[in-house]
Design a protein around this motif. Sequence first.
Motif, PDB file in Angstrom:
ATOM      1  N   VAL A 179      26.514 -38.870 -18.642  1.00 17.42           N
ATOM      2  CA  VAL A 179      27.937 -39.175 -18.738  1.00 17.42           C
ATOM      3  C   VAL A 179      28.230 -40.578 -18.200  1.00 17.42           C
ATOM      4  O   VAL A 179      29.075 -41.293 -18.730  1.00 17.42           O
ATOM      5  CB  VAL A 179      28.793 -38.093 -18.036  1.00 17.42           C
ATOM      6  CG1 VAL A 179      28.611 -38.122 -16.534  1.00 17.42           C
ATOM      7  CG2 VAL A 179      30.263 -38.223 -18.422  1.00 17.42           C
ATOM      8  N   GLY A 220      31.773 -47.369 -22.511  1.00 21.45           N
ATOM      9  CA  GLY A 220      33.194 -47.393 -22.833  1.00 21.45           C
ATOM     10  C   GLY A 220      33.914 -48.525 -22.129  1.00 21.45           C
ATOM     11  O   GLY A 220      34.709 -49.247 -22.726  1.00 21.45           O
ATOM     12  N   TYR A 243      26.521 -36.670 -24.342  1.00 25.96           N
ATOM     13  CA  TYR A 243      27.930 -37.020 -24.156  1.00 25.96           C
ATOM     14  C   TYR A 243      28.342 -37.981 -25.262  1.00 25.96           C
ATOM     15  O   TYR A 243      27.674 -38.986 -25.507  1.00 25.96           O
ATOM     16  CB  TYR A 243      28.151 -37.653 -22.779  1.00 25.96           C
ATOM     17  CG  TYR A 243      27.857 -36.673 -21.682  1.00 25.96           C
ATOM     18  CD1 TYR A 243      28.852 -35.841 -21.196  1.00 25.96           C
ATOM     19  CD2 TYR A 243      26.576 -36.550 -21.174  1.00 25.96           C
ATOM     20  CE1 TYR A 243      28.575 -34.905 -20.211  1.00 25.96           C
ATOM     21  CE2 TYR A 243      26.280 -35.617 -20.192  1.00 25.96           C
ATOM     22  CZ  TYR A 243      27.291 -34.806 -19.712  1.00 25.96           C
ATOM     23  OH  TYR A 243      27.010 -33.862 -18.745  1.00 25.96           O
ATOM     24  N   LEU A 253      30.876 -40.686 -26.783  1.00 23.27           N
ATOM     25  CA  LEU A 253      31.898 -41.685 -26.498  1.00 23.27           C
ATOM     26  C   LEU A 253      32.736 -41.811 -27.766  1.00 23.27           C
ATOM     27  O   LEU A 253      32.190 -42.059 -28.844  1.00 23.27           O
ATOM     28  CB  LEU A 253      31.255 -43.021 -26.134  1.00 23.27           C
ATOM     29  CG  LEU A 253      32.200 -44.207 -25.929  1.00 23.27           C
ATOM     30  CD1 LEU A 253      33.200 -43.944 -24.804  1.00 23.27           C
ATOM     31  CD2 LEU A 253      31.391 -45.471 -25.656  1.00 23.27           C
ATOM     32  N   ILE A 268      35.390 -39.281 -23.523  1.00 19.44           N
ATOM     33  CA  ILE A 268      34.015 -38.818 -23.425  1.00 19.44           C
ATOM     34  C   ILE A 268      34.057 -37.294 -23.454  1.00 19.44           C
ATOM     35  O   ILE A 268      34.820 -36.678 -22.708  1.00 19.44           O
ATOM     36  CB  ILE A 268      33.349 -39.315 -22.127  1.00 19.44           C
ATOM     37  CG1 ILE A 268      33.290 -40.842 -22.115  1.00 19.44           C
ATOM     38  CG2 ILE A 268      31.952 -38.699 -21.978  1.00 19.44           C
ATOM     39  CD1 ILE A 268      32.853 -41.429 -20.793  1.00 19.44           C
ATOM     40  N   ALA A 280      27.672 -43.178 -20.872  1.00 19.57           N
ATOM     41  CA  ALA A 280      28.779 -43.189 -21.835  1.00 19.57           C
ATOM     42  C   ALA A 280      29.990 -43.909 -21.238  1.00 19.57           C
ATOM     43  O   ALA A 280      30.646 -44.718 -21.911  1.00 19.57           O
ATOM     44  CB  ALA A 280      29.146 -41.768 -22.241  1.00 19.57           C
ATOM     45  N   TYR A 281      30.273 -43.629 -19.974  1.00 19.24           N
ATOM     46  CA  TYR A 281      31.413 -44.245 -19.312  1.00 19.24           C
ATOM     47  C   TYR A 281      31.242 -45.765 -19.194  1.00 19.24           C
ATOM     48  O   TYR A 281      32.155 -46.530 -19.522  1.00 19.24           O
ATOM     49  CB  TYR A 281      31.612 -43.618 -17.929  1.00 19.24           C
ATOM     50  CG  TYR A 281      32.805 -44.149 -17.195  1.00 19.24           C
ATOM     51  CD1 TYR A 281      34.097 -43.859 -17.630  1.00 19.24           C
ATOM     52  CD2 TYR A 281      32.649 -44.948 -16.062  1.00 19.24           C
ATOM     53  CE1 TYR A 281      35.201 -44.351 -16.949  1.00 19.24           C
ATOM     54  CE2 TYR A 281      33.744 -45.432 -15.384  1.00 19.24           C
ATOM     55  CZ  TYR A 281      35.027 -45.139 -15.832  1.00 19.24           C
ATOM     56  OH  TYR A 281      36.111 -45.640 -15.165  1.00 19.24           O
TER      57      TYR A 281
END
Length: 85
Positions: A47, A54, A32, A34, A65, A50-51
């Motif tokens: 994911v 962020g 994933y 970002l 993403i 990545a979240y």
Amino acid sequence: MDQQKQSLEVDQNFDFFQRHLAAFLPEHRDEYALIRSREIVGFYKKVGDAYREGLEKFSDRIFSIQEVTDEPIDLGFFSHVDHPS
């Protein structure tokens, strides 16, 4: 959060991502990405990672993403909705 700014950022990031997808696939398939301001911040295996990254880096929550895949994504009902003209 400025929804118009976020929407513009998402659109621009998606365009950037699509144009560079072929370059990302060999090393980052199924990861994933970002993305912020049409730049890759990092690639992540999950994911959620990545979240979280962020949220940690961008307090305004304006980032995207994208999954690094060349497989078509079926959005179910939403991919078949006909918007009135």
